[in-house]
Design an enzyme around this catalytic site. Sequence first.
Site, PDB file in Angstrom:
ATOM      1  N   GLY A   1       1.536  -6.125   1.284  1.00 61.37           N
ATOM      2  CA  GLY A   1       0.571  -6.337   0.236  1.00 61.37           C
ATOM      3  C   GLY A   1       0.777  -6.345  -0.852  1.00 61.37           C
TER       4      GLY A   1
ATOM      5  N   ALA B   1       0.516  -1.394   0.046  1.00 62.96           N
ATOM      6  CA  ALA B   1      -0.094  -0.197  -0.331  1.00 62.96           C
ATOM      7  C   ALA B   1       1.113   1.360  -0.202  1.00 62.96           C
ATOM      8  CB  ALA B   1      -0.886  -0.301   0.992  1.00 62.96           C
TER       9      ALA B   1
ATOM     10  N   GLU C   1       0.852 -10.690  -0.480  1.00 56.96           N
ATOM     11  CA  GLU C   1       0.135 -10.878   0.134  1.00 56.96           C
ATOM     12  C   GLU C   1      -0.632 -10.966  -1.902  1.00 56.96           C
ATOM     13  OE1 GLU C   1      -2.026  -9.743   3.525  1.00 56.96           O
ATOM     14  OE2 GLU C   1      -1.863  -7.533   2.182  1.00 56.96           O
TER      15      GLU C   1
ATOM     16  N   GLU D   1       4.005  -5.377   8.007  1.00 55.87           N
ATOM     17  CA  GLU D   1       2.967  -4.299   9.392  1.00 55.87           C
ATOM     18  C   GLU D   1       3.497  -3.846  10.948  1.00 55.87           C
ATOM     19  OE1 GLU D   1       1.635  -5.881   4.961  1.00 55.87           O
ATOM     20  OE2 GLU D   1       2.988  -6.368   6.261  1.00 55.87           O
TER      21      GLU D   1
END
Length: 257
Positions: free
Chosen positions: A108, A63, A111, A131
């Site tokens: 992300g 992100a 992910e 994170e």
Amino acid sequence: MAVDFSVEAHVATVVLNRPEAMNAIDPETQAGLAECWRRVREDDGIRVVLLTGAGDRAFSTGADLKKTMPPADSYASLAFGRGDAGFLDGMDVGKPVICAINGFALGGGLELALACDIRIAADTARFGFPEVRVGSIPGGGGTQRLPRTVGRSDAMLLLLTGDVIDSAEALRLGIVSRVVPAADLLREAQAVAGRIAANAPLAVRAVKHLVGYGEGLPVGTAVAAERLVWGVLRDTEDRIEGRLAFQEKRRPVFKGR
């Protein structure tokens, strides 16, 4: 554009195109990905997807923290109102997705890679879930897909420390299937995509469906589902074509029927 999309020889190539921002995912990138997945899902001529990042520094660092501050709306109003669209929404296109990881795959970005079916990495790639270092958690499936990929202990080590690992360690853990020199990455991924695209598309999609469907089932139940799908494919034109081509010593011409 934040995401580039092209199709050649039944292979759709999706490129995260924000190299100046390490291909971080901002709202425009998220919208671009959703549009790419829609096109892949609706176009029967596309048999395989190749996902990568622009440049040689990063696949994606997750992100974009400069553009994704918490919205004014409460999470409840999003989740139970307009919907909480995530950057993986629409990615389940029913067709194989190959991820060519050309640099950092963090948060992300990792992910997104873990949501793909096959992962091939450059020897310069780096992987991690940082994170917890910024007071958050992986919210796009990281806490669920990583343990299923590498096992609980190794997953917890990465998730709780926020450590970044290199491509050799990612290969050892099974996060990626193959590591190649950075200069060869796209060519290697395209070769794999081409070999898959040359196979019977219904059979390829059936294999992907069965692997995903059976992961959470007892073996007996999953094998029963496998047998049913085998029966569904038994009389398809492509299965008959495959046998005729073998008998006639030629390459099969599959039509997805």
